[in-house]
Design a protein around this motif. Structure first.
Motif, short mmCIF file in Angstrom:
data_model
loop_
_atom_site.label_atom_id
_atom_site.label_comp_id
_atom_site.label_asym_id
_atom_site.label_seq_id
_atom_site.Cartn_x
_atom_site.Cartn_y
_atom_site.Cartn_z
N THR A 45 -4.20 -0.69 -10.04
CA THR A 45 -5.37 -1.53 -9.76
C THR A 45 -6.11 -1.82 -11.05
O THR A 45 -6.10 -1.01 -11.99
CB THR A 45 -6.32 -0.83 -8.78
N GLU A 95 -2.37 -8.60 -7.91
CA GLU A 95 -3.00 -8.50 -6.59
C GLU A 95 -3.57 -9.83 -6.11
O GLU A 95 -3.91 -9.98 -4.94
CB GLU A 95 -4.10 -7.42 -6.61
N LYS A 126 0.84 -1.20 0.00
CA LYS A 126 0.00 0.00 0.00
C LYS A 126 0.88 1.25 0.00
O LYS A 126 2.10 1.18 0.12
CB LYS A 126 -0.91 0.04 1.24
N VAL A 143 0.83 1.31 -6.90
CA VAL A 143 0.01 0.10 -6.79
C VAL A 143 -1.09 0.19 -7.84
O VAL A 143 -2.21 0.66 -7.55
CB VAL A 143 -0.59 -0.05 -5.38
#
Length: 802
Positions: free
Chosen positions: A474, A744, A443, A472
């Motif tokens: 997504t 992820e 994170k 990060v």
């Protein structure tokens, strides 16, 4: 009566503003402007007001804003000529021509009298008579040394009545002289009749100058070359003197005061020598000692030190830890190559105990490896490279480096303490710290660490803070709209705007409807077009443009205010929307994922105002509008997307952007729908070739590729480009029995060697198309095991290159 009030106002303003200087120039410019528009009565009053400030015509006059022409006599005379007042016109035009002859004044004088420029009358025109004031000649010295300069100051006086314009002084030597330099022509400028101007002439010399005498002739000439006067001048010359060296500085590398520290070698110390003589020091030999011990210096190819020049010599100093005195003696000797000149000096330099650790981190050698485009990502294997320096005169061993997180970075693990290899005196050793990344836990956007250098007893010797950005990516939650969905939506938007927004807005301006009916149309527009609670802005096209540009009215109103103003300011008006030519942007998404479409349509508004601010004005505006339409997007049972609950989010006036041509009309969206299937087939063909090339470089046991969202080299990504590629690439890999796994969702602890690999995708949009580069790495060593590239036609992605 109007002219009397104007004259009184001008006189009052003149009295107040005269103290501010040059206000008459403002009156002149205003009068000249009024004259050009043939508003002669007012122009006469402004020009008369200007003449009260200054009655002399000039081709240039200094103002607060620079230099301006000033001809009030001429322009007032021309107005009188136009009014038939020939005698008054002639007096003013002749006055102007005497002050400053111009072709414009001559033109109108000859209209009054064609023979005005006869020889008899020409004789009456004032002529200049410039001369040197020879008795007032000044020079700053009788002689000059090589490398120096000498200055003459000579007044030029105009004994005539006419102006001496653009005069010059020509400088010539009786015979050529080495080492003497001067400008052959020096400008005098303009000299009025009876006036005088001081002219400065500078003679420069160089190192070639010899002893002797120089004779020059100064010739005063007009701009056309007419010679008016001559003046001989002379001065003595002396050859350059010998050099004179001086030690002007001995400072640290950062220009701070030099202080030697025991046990530390100081590099890049600056020794500064200045030649304060007039002679040049050639082939200098510079020697340096510290406490009578020679020090190696680097002259960097220094061959000369010119007069006035400061030479900087880099050198190194070292004081052993056993040194006990508070100062050290530095000796400097400078000798010319021929041996004719020698300089020497000694100075004392302070010595102290070390202020900072002798063994420390070299912060200039810190770098990150194993990261992606400068970022730690889920699939990174970050390695921090660092170096430790030993500046002491003794070896160091058993040192320990610890990596501490400050604060703790979620998803990152740091290694345990690590021993530093033994360090010899004045040596550097490099090492590294490997970090671990937990893909599911990573994170944040910035990771911070502190490196601690400790001795075996745990004493802190040095520390260094480092940081690296974290990215990060997504997976997008938004499905990319198809051309079919976009086409269906444009049809809905067209009907929605025509039936609800355009119709009610037109009906509110109808001359055939009563107030109550118009009010109902307004309510219906608000109910059908705007979502309750939304603040909608509408561009202001119901006020004259000049009032908006002047800041008296806003560029836009809230929707309620816009509609109320229409209702109050206009009994009727006409509105026309060029809806057949409207263009529609693709379906876009806000930061919060709300879908919207920008509609570009031309609108014409015409109406006669009853507003007190612009009463009786017929307002006409034609603008390109950008109407933002928001809606709900939902998936149907057949898997396709559709839209509902359309509303207007904003109406903005825009200039025609160069990109509007790429936004399709409703008919063009229909054609795009037909082309979409062919494009996807072509994209799949391109990616199939890339996958075939990549598979040939991978181990035959490859089954899974773990990937993050593709990105640019700056860490940014464009979903409209990349997700379309990723979706098709997933299909192409599946055809080769290779599965795409999102980063992820990956657990490194369960990864199977030789079956699972990391995959990075980077892209760059250029004129040739979108260049996609795939790099596959070993998840344990982070070494590359295969690369492949492809150029994708941007038309297949619905984008355009610059």
């Amino acid at each position: 009566m109007k002219l009397r009030k104007l004259l009184f106002g001008l006189l009052l303003i003149f009295a107040v503003s005269e103290a501010k200087g040059q206000s008459f120039v403002t009156y002149y410019k205003k009068g000249e402007s009024l004259s050009q528009s043939k508003n002669w009565p007012e122009a006469i009053e402004y020009l008369k007001a200007a003449l009260q400030g200054s009655g002399i015509d000039k081709k240039s006059i200094a103002t607060r804003n620079g230099v301006a022409a000033y001809f009030p006599n001429r322009e007032l005379g021309i107005i009188y000529f136009m009014q038939g007042k020939k005698e008054e016109a002639k007096q003013l035009l002749e006055k102007s021509y005497r002050d400053e002859p111009t072709d414009r004044a001559l033109e109108f004088l000859q209209k009054l009298d064609p023979a005005w420029m006869s020889n008899h009358q020409m004789a009456t025109i004032p002529q200049p008579k410039p001369l040197f004031e020879k008795e007032k000649l000044e020079k700053n010295a009788e002689s000059v040394e090589g490398g120096g300069s000498l200055t003459f100051k000579i007044p030029v006086r105009n004994e005539g009545e006419g102006r001496f314009d653009n005069g010059k002084i020509r400088i010539a030597a009786a015979t050529p002289v080495k080492g003497v330099e001067f400008e052959p022509l020096v400008a005098v400028g303009d000299v009025r009749g009876g006036g005088s101007r001081l002219v400065q002439i500078t003679i420069r010399t160089n190192q070639l100058l010899t002893d002797g005498k120089v004779a020059l002739t100064l010739t005063l000439e007009s701009e056309s070359g007419t010679v008016w006067d001559e003046l001989p001048v002379s001065f003595g010359t002396l050859s350059p003197p010998a050099p004179l060296m001086k030690l002007v500085g001995l400072v640290a590398a950062n220009d701070a005061k030099l202080v030697l520290e025991k046990g530390r070698r100081l590099k890049a110390v600056k020794l500064m020598l200045k030649n304060e003589g007039r002679g040049t020091l050639t082939k200098p030999r510079i020697t340096l000692t510290l406490n009578e011990q020679p020090i190696t210096t680097s002259t960097n190819g220094l061959t000369t030190i010119l007069a006035g020049e400061t030479a900087t010599i880099p050198c190194e100093f070292f004081i052993p830890s056993s040194f006990v005195a508070a100062t050290a003696t530095v000796g400097v000797t400078v000798q010319e190559g021929s041996g004719t000149y020698t300089f020497s000096e000694k100075i004392a330099v302070p010595v102290q105990e070390p202020v900072t650790p002798l063994v420390h981190f070299d912060k200039t050698m810190t770098q990150w490896e194993g990261i992606r485009e400068g970022f730690i990502t889920r699939l990174s294997q970050p390695t921090l490279k660092y170096a430790v320096v030993n500046e002491s005169d003794e070896p160091s061993k058993d040192l320990i480096v610890k990596v501490v997180q400050a604060p703790t970075n979620v998803g990152l693990l740091v290694p345990a303490s690590k021993k530093v290899a033994p360090l010899e005196s004045n040596k550097t050793v490099g090492d590294e710290a490997k970090l671990s990344v937990s893909p599911k836990l990573l994170k944040g956007n910035l990771a911070k660490f502190t490196l601690r250098l400790e001795n075996p007893q745990g004493k802190l010797l040095d520390k260094m803070d480092v940081e690296v950005p974290v990215l990060v990516p997504t997976k997008s939650k938004v499905s990319i709209p198809s051309a079919e969905e976009s086409h269906n939506l444009t049809v809905k938007i067209g009907e929605f705007l025509e039936n609800n927004f355009y119709f009610n807005l037109r009906s509110m301006g109808s001359a055939d409807e009563d107030i109550e009916t118009k009010s109902n149309f307004q309510k219906e527009l608000v109910r059908l077009c705007f979502k309750k609670g939304d603040k909608v802005s509408i561009g202001n096209d119901i006020v004259p443009s000049e009032l908006i540009l002047a800041g008296k009215f806003p560029e836009a109103y809230e929707a309620e205010s816009y509609l109320n103003n229409l209702f109050l300011w206009y009994d009727s008006y006409q509105v026309d929307f060029q809806s057949d030519d409207a263009r529609f942007s693709p379906i876009l998404f806000s930061d919060k994922g709300v879908p919207y479409v920008d509609v570009y349509v031309s609108k014409t508004f015409t109406g006669k105002s009853k507003s007190k601010d612009f009463f009786g004005v017929t307002v006409t505006q034609e603008n390109l509008l950008q109407i933002k339409i928001v809606f709900d997007r939902y998936r149907q049972s057949n898997g396709k997307w559709d839209s509902r609950q359309l509303s207007v989010k904003g109406v903005e006036k825009v200039k025609i952007p160069t990109t509007i041509a790429v936004f399709p009309t409703a008919d063009e969206w229909e054609k795009k729908e037909a082309n979409e299937k062919n494009e996807l087939m072509s994209l799949s063909s391109t990616l199939n070739g890339l996958v075939e090339n990549l598979k040939s470089k991978l181990p035959p046991t490859t089954k899974r590729l773990v990937a993050e969202h593709f990105m640019k080299k700056d860490g940014k990504s464009e979903e409209i480009y990349t997700y379309k590629i990723e979706n098709e690439l997933t299909t192409s890999l599946a055809l080769k029995k290779i599965k795409w796994i999102n980063a992820e969702d990956w657990d490194p602890l369960k990864a199977v060697p030789n079956e699972e690999f990391l995959m990075e995708g980077t892209y760059e949009l250029g004129t040739a198309g979108l260049k996609l580069k795939i790099n596959v790495r070993n998840f344990r060593t982070y070494e590359s095991v295969g690369e492949a590239e492809a150029i994708i036609n941007p038309e297949l992605l619905g984008i355009a290159t610059k």
